[in-house]
Motif scaffolding. Structure first.
Motif, PDB file in Angstrom:
ATOM      1  N   ARG A  60       0.824  -1.059   0.050  1.00  0.00           N
ATOM      2  CA  ARG A  60       0.047   0.068  -0.010  1.00  0.00           C
ATOM      3  C   ARG A  60       0.816   1.362  -0.043  1.00  0.00           C
ATOM      4  NH1 ARG A  60      -1.965   0.705   4.379  1.00  0.00           N
ATOM      5  NH2 ARG A  60      -0.824  -0.934   5.752  1.00  0.00           N
ATOM      6  N   LEU A  61       2.165   1.091  -0.031  1.00  0.00           N
ATOM      7  CA  LEU A  61       3.091   2.241  -0.084  1.00  0.00           C
ATOM      8  C   LEU A  61       3.535   2.454  -1.203  1.00  0.00           C
ATOM      9  CD1 LEU A  61       2.945   1.322   3.033  1.00  0.00           C
ATOM     10  CD2 LEU A  61       5.406   2.297   3.441  1.00  0.00           C
ATOM     11  N   THR A  62       3.455   3.834  -1.714  1.00  0.00           N
ATOM     12  CA  THR A  62       4.270   4.361  -3.082  1.00  0.00           C
ATOM     13  C   THR A  62       5.107   5.368  -2.882  1.00  0.00           C
ATOM     14  OG1 THR A  62       1.962   3.702  -4.296  1.00  0.00           O
ATOM     15  CG2 THR A  62       3.451   5.384  -5.537  1.00  0.00           C
ATOM     16  N   PHE A  63       6.381   5.228  -3.318  1.00  0.00           N
ATOM     17  CA  PHE A  63       7.316   6.273  -3.052  1.00  0.00           C
ATOM     18  C   PHE A  63       7.726   6.862  -4.416  1.00  0.00           C
ATOM     19  CE2 PHE A  63       8.455   4.557   1.273  1.00  0.00           C
ATOM     20  CZ  PHE A  63       8.050   3.462   1.048  1.00  0.00           C
ATOM     21  N   GLN A  64       7.976   8.157  -4.539  1.00  0.00           N
ATOM     22  CA  GLN A  64       8.263   8.885  -5.740  1.00  0.00           C
ATOM     23  C   GLN A  64       9.519   9.716  -5.457  1.00  0.00           C
ATOM     24  OE1 GLN A  64       4.589  10.943  -6.927  1.00  0.00           O
ATOM     25  NE2 GLN A  64       4.370   9.466  -8.474  1.00  0.00           N
ATOM     26  N   PHE A  65      10.364   9.851  -6.380  1.00  0.00           N
ATOM     27  CA  PHE A  65      11.593  10.561  -6.292  1.00  0.00           C
ATOM     28  C   PHE A  65      11.263  11.765  -7.652  1.00  0.00           C
ATOM     29  CE2 PHE A  65      15.473  12.162  -5.063  1.00  0.00           C
ATOM     30  CZ  PHE A  65      16.482  11.676  -5.374  1.00  0.00           C
ATOM     31  N   GLY A  66      11.393  12.934  -7.318  1.00  0.00           N
ATOM     32  CA  GLY A  66      11.041  14.101  -8.243  1.00  0.00           C
ATOM     33  C   GLY A  66      12.024  13.895  -9.546  1.00  0.00           C
ATOM     34  N   GLU A  67      11.542  14.785 -10.603  1.00  0.00           N
ATOM     35  CA  GLU A  67      12.380  14.665 -11.746  1.00  0.00           C
ATOM     36  C   GLU A  67      13.623  15.477 -11.560  1.00  0.00           C
ATOM     37  OE1 GLU A  67      10.058  12.337 -14.440  1.00  0.00           O
ATOM     38  OE2 GLU A  67      11.860  13.209 -14.579  1.00  0.00           O
ATOM     39  N   ALA A  68      13.742  16.393 -10.776  1.00  0.00           N
ATOM     40  CA  ALA A  68      14.840  17.134 -10.553  1.00  0.00           C
ATOM     41  C   ALA A  68      15.864  16.405  -9.310  1.00  0.00           C
ATOM     42  CB  ALA A  68      14.653  18.675 -10.179  1.00  0.00           C
ATOM     43  N   LYS A  69      15.336  15.654  -8.713  1.00  0.00           N
ATOM     44  CA  LYS A  69      15.917  14.737  -7.644  1.00  0.00           C
ATOM     45  C   LYS A  69      16.209  15.904  -6.287  1.00  0.00           C
ATOM     46  CE  LYS A  69      19.027  11.466  -8.558  1.00  0.00           C
ATOM     47  NZ  LYS A  69      19.958  10.658  -9.294  1.00  0.00           N
ATOM     48  N   LYS A  70      15.167  16.633  -6.323  1.00  0.00           N
ATOM     49  CA  LYS A  70      15.222  17.599  -4.999  1.00  0.00           C
ATOM     50  C   LYS A  70      13.964  17.211  -4.242  1.00  0.00           C
ATOM     51  CE  LYS A  70      16.664  21.737  -5.496  1.00  0.00           C
ATOM     52  NZ  LYS A  70      16.869  23.075  -5.816  1.00  0.00           N
ATOM     53  N   ASN A  71      12.919  16.421  -4.667  1.00  0.00           N
ATOM     54  CA  ASN A  71      11.745  15.936  -3.834  1.00  0.00           C
ATOM     55  C   ASN A  71      11.481  14.649  -3.906  1.00  0.00           C
ATOM     56  OD1 ASN A  71      10.241  16.144  -6.143  1.00  0.00           O
ATOM     57  ND2 ASN A  71       9.900  18.202  -5.928  1.00  0.00           N
TER      58      ASN A  71
END
Lengths: 113, 113
Positions: A60-71
């Motif tokens: 149930r957990l979804t992790f995302q890394f931003g395109e700019a790798k800052k968020n």
């Protein structure tokens, strides 16, 4: 110096509701890690994201890394009482190789049954 | 077997005393850390050792002195304890100094009266 900000600081949800915590870095990161700390416990590693725009799921957990790798963000679908705890993001800067992880302030999740 | 073990779990002492916390890891990791978690749950790195060598030394009062007799052990000695030293101190280890996931010990709750 590098700073990692995490919001919100606290979140109270009804069991079954969704939950999201957000992490923002002042500098570009080489990777970001997420940890969970149960009340009275110690931080436990959940996942590491490395690639720009990466999305990973654990049940149930979804992790995302931003395109700019800052968020980054952690989303929990249909929370359960077992999800209670404090969730930390921790970022490693791109310069140097000393393994220095900077932790966000954490988001403490309370789930009401 | 506990992967990262630290002792004692609780430490209550008077201002001005000297105390030590011990940490041992049986994971074969090269790198060990001390983190301080304050009452707001903020996790701040204090020190890191890689194969017995100090590689991270944050802005910590010199009353705090880490010692690593071998790569499986990292101890923390604190001189002249102050009220502000009250916190939970976590030992952690990682495979190398490159910033992989951290394995935390169960923490030492230090209370300075």
């Amino acid at each position: 110096g590098q700073q990692v900000m995490q919001i919100p600081q606290y979140q109270h949800v009804q069991e079954g509701e969704d939950f999201t915590t957000y992490c923002n870095s002042s500098t570009t990161l080489s990777n970001i890690q997420w940890y969970k700390q149960r009340p009275g416990g110690h931080p436990v590693f959940l996942i590491q994201l490395v690639k720009s725009g990466e999305v990973k799921k654990q049940k149930r957990l979804t992790f995302q890394f931003g395109e700019a790798k800052k968020n980054s963000s952690l989303h929990i679908t249909a929370t359960q009482t077992t999800d209670v705890g404090t969730y930390f993001c921790a970022g490693k800067g791109r310069s140097g190789n000393t393994g220095k992880l900077i932790f966000g302030q954490g988001t403490t999740l309370q789930v009401k049954p | 077997d506990t992967a990262v073990s630290q002792t004692p779990k609780y430490l209550v002492t008077q201002m001005g005393n000297d105390k030590s916390i011990k940490c041992e890891q049986n994971l074969g990791h090269d790198t060990m850390y001390w983190y301080k978690q304050d009452s707001k749950k903020f996790l701040k790195i204090m020190f890191s050792y890689n194969n017995k060598e100090l590689i991270i030394n944050e802005t910590v009062p010199n009353r705090f002195s880490p010692k690593s007799p071998d790569k499986a052990h990292l101890n923390l000695h604190i001189n002249s304890l102050e009220l502000g030293d009250s916190a939970v101190y976590f030992c952690a280890s990682s495979f190398s100094a490159a910033g992989e996931k951290l394995f935390f010990g169960s923490g030492t709750q230090l209370s300075v009266l």
